[in-house]
Design a protein around this motif. Structure first.
Motif, PDB file in Angstrom:
ATOM      1  N   THR A  16      60.779  12.362   1.173  1.00 36.55           N
ATOM      2  CA  THR A  16      61.984  13.092   0.799  1.00 36.55           C
ATOM      3  C   THR A  16      62.044  14.446   1.492  1.00 36.55           C
ATOM      4  OG1 THR A  16      60.861  13.972  -1.150  1.00 36.55           O
ATOM      5  CG2 THR A  16      62.182  11.970  -1.431  1.00 36.55           C
ATOM      6  N   GLN A  17      60.882  15.005   1.821  1.00 40.17           N
ATOM      7  CA  GLN A  17      60.821  16.241   2.588  1.00 40.17           C
ATOM      8  C   GLN A  17      59.780  16.082   3.688  1.00 40.17           C
ATOM      9  OE1 GLN A  17      59.941  19.418  -0.152  1.00 40.17           O
ATOM     10  NE2 GLN A  17      62.086  19.975  -0.237  1.00 40.17           N
ATOM     11  N   GLY A  45      57.690  32.291   8.566  1.00 35.77           N
ATOM     12  CA  GLY A  45      58.263  31.628   7.402  1.00 35.77           C
ATOM     13  C   GLY A  45      58.245  30.129   7.641  1.00 35.77           C
ATOM     14  N   MET A  46      58.073  29.379   6.553  1.00 37.39           N
ATOM     15  CA  MET A  46      58.040  27.921   6.663  1.00 37.39           C
ATOM     16  C   MET A  46      59.104  27.317   5.760  1.00 37.39           C
ATOM     17  SD  MET A  46      53.946  27.179   6.768  1.00 37.39           S
ATOM     18  CE  MET A  46      54.181  25.496   6.330  1.00 37.39           C
ATOM     19  N   SER A  47      59.709  26.245   6.239  1.00 40.79           N
ATOM     20  CA  SER A  47      60.694  25.505   5.447  1.00 40.79           C
ATOM     21  C   SER A  47      60.405  24.020   5.568  1.00 40.79           C
ATOM     22  CB  SER A  47      62.111  25.769   5.961  1.00 40.79           C
ATOM     23  OG  SER A  47      62.447  27.118   5.826  1.00 40.79           O
ATOM     24  N   LEU A  52      63.576  17.730   8.594  1.00 37.31           N
ATOM     25  CA  LEU A  52      62.721  18.489   9.491  1.00 37.31           C
ATOM     26  C   LEU A  52      61.905  19.518   8.737  1.00 37.31           C
ATOM     27  CD1 LEU A  52      64.376  21.305  11.486  1.00 37.31           C
ATOM     28  CD2 LEU A  52      65.718  20.107   9.833  1.00 37.31           C
ATOM     29  N   ALA A  53      60.806  19.909   9.354  1.00 30.32           N
ATOM     30  CA  ALA A  53      59.983  21.015   8.877  1.00 30.32           C
ATOM     31  C   ALA A  53      60.067  22.102   9.937  1.00 30.32           C
ATOM     32  CB  ALA A  53      58.539  20.569   8.678  1.00 30.32           C
ATOM     33  N   LYS A  71      59.550  20.111  13.427  1.00 31.17           N
ATOM     34  CA  LYS A  71      59.016  18.748  13.390  1.00 31.17           C
ATOM     35  C   LYS A  71      60.103  17.848  12.825  1.00 31.17           C
ATOM     36  CE  LYS A  71      55.486  15.941  11.138  1.00 31.17           C
ATOM     37  NZ  LYS A  71      54.354  15.958  10.196  1.00 31.17           N
ATOM     38  N   ARG A  72      60.548  16.893  13.637  1.00 32.24           N
ATOM     39  CA  ARG A  72      61.567  15.919  13.227  1.00 32.24           C
ATOM     40  C   ARG A  72      61.007  14.516  13.435  1.00 32.24           C
ATOM     41  NH1 ARG A  72      67.028  18.102  13.228  1.00 32.24           N
ATOM     42  NH2 ARG A  72      66.954  20.263  13.908  1.00 32.24           N
ATOM     43  N   PRO A  73      60.443  13.912  12.373  1.00 34.83           N
ATOM     44  CA  PRO A  73      59.816  12.589  12.516  1.00 34.83           C
ATOM     45  C   PRO A  73      60.746  11.487  13.022  1.00 34.83           C
ATOM     46  CG  PRO A  73      59.178  13.578  10.454  1.00 34.83           C
ATOM     47  CD  PRO A  73      60.242  14.451  11.038  1.00 34.83           C
TER      48      PRO A  73
END
Length: 114
Positions: A16-17, A45-47, A52-53, A71-73
């Motif tokens: 989901t994330q 900062g991280m999201s 995506l992350a 990062k986009r799996p």
């Protein structure tokens, strides 16, 4: 005995994330530490979003990020799941190997000595 149909193309399930895993964060934080020591970067900062992350790097806290490491799996079989994006939104480097993608930022550490 019940018959279970075999699905010819099983569906890929995505979380989901999207998150960076420990090994990915280790590579990113290694670069981040070297850039902080060089005085280039000061904050991050991280999201973790649905698709995506993002690891965003700042020169100062209240600014727009200098760079975003994404990062986009879903793109892992196409252009590669990792990307470095500049301030203006331009993709500086994209690929399947995180270390190779981050080399575009390591060039900032190389300076001429006078």
């Amino acid at each position: 005995m019940s018959y279970q149909p075999i699905e010819p193309f099983p569906r890929q399930t995505f979380p989901t994330q999207v998150h960076f895993d420990r090994s990915e964060l280790s590579v990113i934080m290694s670069l981040y530490g070297r850039m902080v020591a060089a005085g280039e970067w000061r904050d991050y900062g991280m999201s973790s979003l649905r698709e995506l992350a993002v690891f965003a790097v700042f020169r100062r806290t209240a600014e727009h990020p200098l760079y975003r490491i994404e990062k986009r799996p879903k793109l892992r079989h196409k252009q590669g799941q990792y990307a470095v994006v500049g301030t203006d939104g331009q993709i500086l480097k994209r690929g399947k190997d995180l270390k190779a993608v981050l080399r575009v930022l390591e060039r900032k550490l190389i300076r001429s000595v006078e």
